[in-house]
Design an enzyme around this catalytic site. Sequence first.
Site, PDB file in Angstrom:
ATOM      1  CE  LYS A 221      42.297  33.571  39.432  1.00  0.00           C
ATOM      2  NZ  LYS A 221      41.047  34.136  39.069  1.00  0.00           N
TER       3      LYS A 221
ATOM      4  CE1 TYR B 143      41.243  38.727  42.131  1.00  0.00           C
ATOM      5  CE2 TYR B 143      40.640  36.742  43.416  1.00  0.00           C
ATOM      6  CZ  TYR B 143      41.251  37.395  42.375  1.00  0.00           C
ATOM      7  OH  TYR B 143      41.539  36.655  41.124  1.00  0.00           O
TER       8      TYR B 143
ATOM      9  CG  PHE C 232      32.580  37.968  42.213  1.00  0.00           C
ATOM     10  CD1 PHE C 232      33.840  37.786  42.647  1.00  0.00           C
ATOM     11  CD2 PHE C 232      31.952  38.632  41.529  1.00  0.00           C
ATOM     12  CE1 PHE C 232      34.509  39.063  41.955  1.00  0.00           C
ATOM     13  CE2 PHE C 232      32.583  39.626  40.973  1.00  0.00           C
ATOM     14  CZ  PHE C 232      33.901  39.806  41.126  1.00  0.00           C
TER      15      PHE C 232
ATOM     16  NE  ARG D 291      43.241  41.065  31.994  1.00  0.00           N
ATOM     17  CZ  ARG D 291      42.347  40.872  33.005  1.00  0.00           C
ATOM     18  NH1 ARG D 291      42.808  40.718  34.004  1.00  0.00           N
ATOM     19  NH2 ARG D 291      41.134  40.998  32.861  1.00  0.00           N
TER      20      ARG D 291
ATOM     21  CB  THR E 212      36.354  37.029  33.853  1.00  0.00           C
ATOM     22  OG1 THR E 212      37.006  38.210  33.677  1.00  0.00           O
ATOM     23  CG2 THR E 212      36.159  36.744  35.318  1.00  0.00           C
TER      24      THR E 212
ATOM     25  NE  ARG F 169      41.120  33.620  33.526  1.00  0.00           N
ATOM     26  CZ  ARG F 169      40.696  34.982  33.966  1.00  0.00           C
ATOM     27  NH1 ARG F 169      40.474  35.654  33.092  1.00  0.00           N
ATOM     28  NH2 ARG F 169      41.378  35.357  35.273  1.00  0.00           N
TER      29      ARG F 169
ATOM     30  CG  ASN G 115      39.079  32.435  36.448  1.00  0.00           C
ATOM     31  OD1 ASN G 115      39.756  32.360  37.446  1.00  0.00           O
ATOM     32  ND2 ASN G 115      38.209  33.480  36.181  1.00  0.00           N
TER      33      ASN G 115
ATOM     34  CG  HIS H  31      45.221  37.164  39.026  1.00  0.00           C
ATOM     35  ND1 HIS H  31      44.483  38.205  39.072  1.00  0.00           N
ATOM     36  CD2 HIS H  31      46.643  38.125  39.184  1.00  0.00           C
ATOM     37  CE1 HIS H  31      44.848  39.431  39.158  1.00  0.00           C
ATOM     38  NE2 HIS H  31      46.293  39.320  39.218  1.00  0.00           N
TER      39      HIS H  31
ATOM     40  CD  GLU I 245      47.208  42.410  40.614  1.00  0.00           C
ATOM     41  OE1 GLU I 245      47.580  41.610  39.825  1.00  0.00           O
ATOM     42  OE2 GLU I 245      45.912  42.791  40.853  1.00  0.00           O
TER      43      GLU I 245
HETATM   44  P1  ATP Z   1      41.671  37.892  37.732  1.00  0.00           P
HETATM   45  O1  ATP Z   1      41.455  39.263  38.263  1.00  0.00           O
HETATM   46  O2  ATP Z   1      41.668  36.607  38.576  1.00  0.00           O
HETATM   47  O3  ATP Z   1      42.891  37.839  36.652  1.00  0.00           O
HETATM   48  P2  ATP Z   1      39.740  38.944  35.736  1.00  0.00           P
HETATM   49  O4  ATP Z   1      40.370  40.322  36.080  1.00  0.00           O
HETATM   50  O5  ATP Z   1      39.497  38.383  34.483  1.00  0.00           O
HETATM   51  O6  ATP Z   1      40.318  37.930  36.641  1.00  0.00           O
HETATM   52  P3  ATP Z   1      37.951  40.100  37.803  1.00  0.00           P
HETATM   53  O7  ATP Z   1      36.595  40.663  37.462  1.00  0.00           O
HETATM   54  O8  ATP Z   1      39.095  40.796  38.300  1.00  0.00           O
HETATM   55  O9  ATP Z   1      38.332  39.074  36.435  1.00  0.00           O
HETATM   56  O10 ATP Z   1      37.410  39.098  38.877  1.00  0.00           O
HETATM   57  C1  ATP Z   1      38.410  38.406  39.820  1.00  0.00           C
HETATM   58  C2  ATP Z   1      37.789  36.964  39.716  1.00  0.00           C
HETATM   59  O11 ATP Z   1      36.775  36.845  40.633  1.00  0.00           O
HETATM   60  C3  ATP Z   1      37.634  36.044  38.770  1.00  0.00           C
HETATM   61  O12 ATP Z   1      38.934  35.822  38.127  1.00  0.00           O
HETATM   62  C4  ATP Z   1      36.880  35.105  39.115  1.00  0.00           C
HETATM   63  O13 ATP Z   1      37.814  33.951  39.828  1.00  0.00           O
HETATM   64  C5  ATP Z   1      36.050  35.631  40.090  1.00  0.00           C
HETATM   65  N1  ATP Z   1      34.715  35.983  39.604  1.00  0.00           N
HETATM   66  C6  ATP Z   1      34.673  37.217  38.868  1.00  0.00           C
HETATM   67  N2  ATP Z   1      33.461  37.600  38.598  1.00  0.00           N
HETATM   68  C7  ATP Z   1      32.662  36.572  38.949  1.00  0.00           C
HETATM   69  C8  ATP Z   1      31.288  36.119  39.049  1.00  0.00           C
HETATM   70  N3  ATP Z   1      30.380  36.914  38.554  1.00  0.00           N
HETATM   71  N4  ATP Z   1      30.874  35.011  39.753  1.00  0.00           N
HETATM   72  C9  ATP Z   1      32.031  34.414  40.470  1.00  0.00           C
HETATM   73  N5  ATP Z   1      33.108  34.503  40.445  1.00  0.00           N
HETATM   74  C10 ATP Z   1      33.436  35.569  39.787  1.00  0.00           C
HETATM   75 MG    MG Z   2      40.933  41.025  37.707  1.00  0.00          MG
END
Ligand code: ATP
Ligand code: MG
Length: 138
Positions: free
Chosen positions: A10, A50, A58, A86, A92, A103, A113, A116, A127
């Site tokens: 990212k 997204y 968020f 993962r 996350t 992370r 973080n 992705h 994706e």
């Molecule tokens: P990613 O999809 O980026 O691999 P993830 O699958 O662990 O991450 P998701 O729930 O898909 O988490 O959320 C996508 C992204 O949105 C997170 O990686 C983070 O950057 C952001 N995000 C998720 N939850 C929050 C939150 N509560 N507050 C702020 N940002 C968030």
């Molecule tokens: Mg995700």
Amino acid sequence: MMEKTLSIIKPDGVSRNLMGDVIGRLEKEGLKIGAIKMIRMNKAQAKGFYKVHEGKPFFESVTDFMSSGPCVVMILEGENVIFRYRELMGATNFKDAAEGTIRRDFATDIEKNVVHGSDSPENADIEINYFFNALEIP
Ligand code: ATP
Ligand code: MG
């Protein structure tokens, strides 16, 4: 099962000079990088990526963040690579992420973080096709 997954370093990872660290961890873990490039998403492209999070509190912030600078996008290939990557990324929220994960070691914020990873074969396929054309996909 042989799988492919979409990995992103990212904008925080790129701007903080963590590309080498992240790629080093992938290689050390034996995850094969089948394709790699640097891209920059605009706001609309970040929203498209997204889409599943549209409507969440968020969503605006994370799509601003993802379009704030260049990202490195990669296709990782291998046995069970979706789960293995993962695991390597960690939770996350870096505060909940296990010791030794990307992370846990590098993230500074629940949003910023560093990496992705796709969460299912269906989403990996979507994706990968979002970022790579047929000539680039291994
Ligand atoms: P990613 O999809 O980026 O691999 P993830 O699958 O662990 O991450 P998701 O729930 O898909 O988490 O959320 C996508 C992204 O949105 C997170 O990686 C983070 O950057 C952001 N995000 C998720 N939850 C929050 C939150 N509560 N507050 C702020 N940002 C968030
Ligand atoms: Mg995700």
